[in-house]
Enzyme design. Structure first.
Site, short mmCIF file in Angstrom:
data_model
loop_
_atom_site.label_atom_id
_atom_site.label_comp_id
_atom_site.label_asym_id
_atom_site.label_seq_id
_atom_site.Cartn_x
_atom_site.Cartn_y
_atom_site.Cartn_z
N PHE A 97 0.66 -1.03 -0.23
CA PHE A 97 -0.10 -0.25 -0.14
C PHE A 97 0.93 0.95 0.17
O PHE A 97 2.28 1.34 0.16
CB PHE A 97 -0.95 -0.48 1.73
CG PHE A 97 -1.88 -1.40 1.52
CD1 PHE A 97 -3.02 -1.40 0.55
CD2 PHE A 97 -1.68 -2.38 2.42
CE1 PHE A 97 -3.78 -2.87 0.26
CE2 PHE A 97 -2.03 -3.74 2.09
CZ PHE A 97 -3.42 -3.24 1.50
N SER A 107 -7.19 -7.68 -1.15
CA SER A 107 -6.52 -6.81 -0.21
C SER A 107 -6.70 -5.61 0.36
O SER A 107 -6.91 -5.04 -0.97
CB SER A 107 -5.51 -6.71 0.08
OG SER A 107 -4.76 -8.46 0.25
N CYS A 116 -4.02 -5.19 7.04
CA CYS A 116 -4.04 -5.62 5.60
C CYS A 116 -4.91 -7.03 5.96
O CYS A 116 -5.01 -7.77 6.58
CB CYS A 116 -2.70 -5.77 4.90
SG CYS A 116 -3.18 -6.98 2.97
N THR A 155 -8.76 -9.48 3.95
CA THR A 155 -8.57 -10.36 2.83
C THR A 155 -10.52 -10.04 3.11
O THR A 155 -11.24 -10.39 3.84
CB THR A 155 -8.80 -11.42 2.70
OG1 THR A 155 -7.31 -11.61 3.13
CG2 THR A 155 -8.82 -11.96 1.44
N ALA A 193 -8.86 -12.32 12.96
CA ALA A 193 -8.78 -13.15 12.99
C ALA A 193 -8.02 -12.60 15.07
O ALA A 193 -7.64 -11.38 15.17
CB ALA A 193 -6.80 -13.84 12.44
N HIS A 219 0.93 -4.60 8.03
CA HIS A 219 0.76 -5.00 8.93
C HIS A 219 1.96 -3.75 10.03
O HIS A 219 2.37 -3.97 10.12
CB HIS A 219 2.39 -6.30 8.82
CG HIS A 219 2.09 -7.08 7.84
ND1 HIS A 219 3.04 -7.69 7.03
CD2 HIS A 219 1.35 -7.68 6.66
CE1 HIS A 219 2.88 -8.68 5.66
NE2 HIS A 219 1.70 -8.48 5.83
N THR A 262 4.94 12.18 8.28
CA THR A 262 5.56 12.65 7.97
C THR A 262 6.09 12.64 9.96
O THR A 262 5.34 13.96 10.15
CB THR A 262 5.92 13.58 7.46
OG1 THR A 262 5.95 13.30 5.70
CG2 THR A 262 8.09 13.69 7.42
#
Length: 290
Positions: free
Chosen positions: A77, A116, A123, A125, A141, A179, A224
């Protein structure tokens, strides 16, 4: 080496010349006695060609295995939020799975099962979608709920959404994997003109990767870093007026959590330094003799 590349019958004749079907003529002339001929026949049947396995004394080499392993990146991404979606459902469904249903518009333009989607920087699904209702569903999960702030969302909450990169996508932010490394807590919000200063507190394990003027993804938004306050375990950033209208961070209050993903380059550098990679390079340099 030539004999080994031939057929097994050729190898047998090479190692056992008595296995030939006819006795050479010069042997018959020198020794025409039938008894010797009979003895030769017996010898033919008692000698067996050796097994081919004896010829190959070395074991076949094992398949090559690389020295370094890496986890493949499924999606990438930019941290440039495409739209804000609205949570329509968050919890267990009929089959006992913990799911999140999100209402969106842009994301559903070319959505497919298994796509995704970055949801607040995580991320996830796509497991189901209904274009007529402008909704899509994703599964969560237990580890995702523990690692992120998604479990704190409620019906009606807004979330940042971004589709995974395609080869034609413009790279406007920085490389974001989706992640989540951990969470932070908003400790202050201070307006300055039409901009907004936000300070976030996080653990030292993440703060060591955060540097002034470096990249960080906050709830999936590429930002930033302005300053890092090591004594407070904090860092801050500024949101311009346009960004405030496009992401969910300004909607959050002091004390609420945000998902954080640090720049992966910092983790790679730390890994190389801790593995002794730099020392090995230094030791391999030739010694100059003057």
């Amino acid at each position: 080496m030539t004999a080994l590349s031939t057929s097994s019958s050729s190898v047998s004749r090479f190692l056992n010349p008595f296995s030939q079907s006819k006795t050479p003529k010069f042997l018959n002339l020198l020794n025409p006695q039938p008894q010797q001929k009979s003895h030769t026949k017996n010898l033919i049947f008692t000698l067996k060609p050796p097994s081919l396995s004896i010829l190959f004394s070395t074991k076949p080499s094992k398949p090559f295995k690389p020295l370094f392993y890496s986890t493949p990146v499924r999606s990438l991404f930019t941290g440039i939020v495409e739209e804000m979606g609205e949570i329509k459902h968050l919890g267990y469904d009929k089959d006992g799975s913990f799911t999140m249903k999100i209402q969106a518009k842009t994301i559903l333009e070319d959505i497919h099962l298994g796509d995704s989607i970055s949801v607040n920087g995580t991320c996830l699904t796509v497991t189901d979608f209904a274009t007529q209702l402008a909704e899509f569903t994703i599964g969560l999960a237990p580890e995702t709920l523990r690692k992120t702030s998604l479990g704190e969302l409620q019906h009606g909450s807004s979330v940042n959404l971004e589709r995974a990169l395609s080869p034609s996508t413009r790279m406007g932010g920085h490389f974001v994997q989706g992640h989540v490394d951990g969470t932070g807590v908003i400790v202050s919000r201070e307006p300055e003109g039409d901009s907004l200063w936000v300070k976030v507190k996080t653990g030292k394990d993440l703060l060591k990767y955060i540097v002034p003027k470096g990249f960080i993804a906050v709830d999936g938004t590429s930002l930033t870093v302005v300053d890092v306050f090591d004594e407070e375990d904090c860092f801050n950033f500024m949101l311009v007026a346009y960004t405030q209208q496009k992401v969910v961070i300004p909607l959050k209050k002091v004390g609420q959590k945000v998902n954080l993903e640090v720049d992966i380059l910092g983790k790679y550098v730390e890994r190389l330094l801790s593995s002794g990679f730099v020392d090995s390079i230094r030791s391999s340099r030739p010694v100059e003799v003057h």
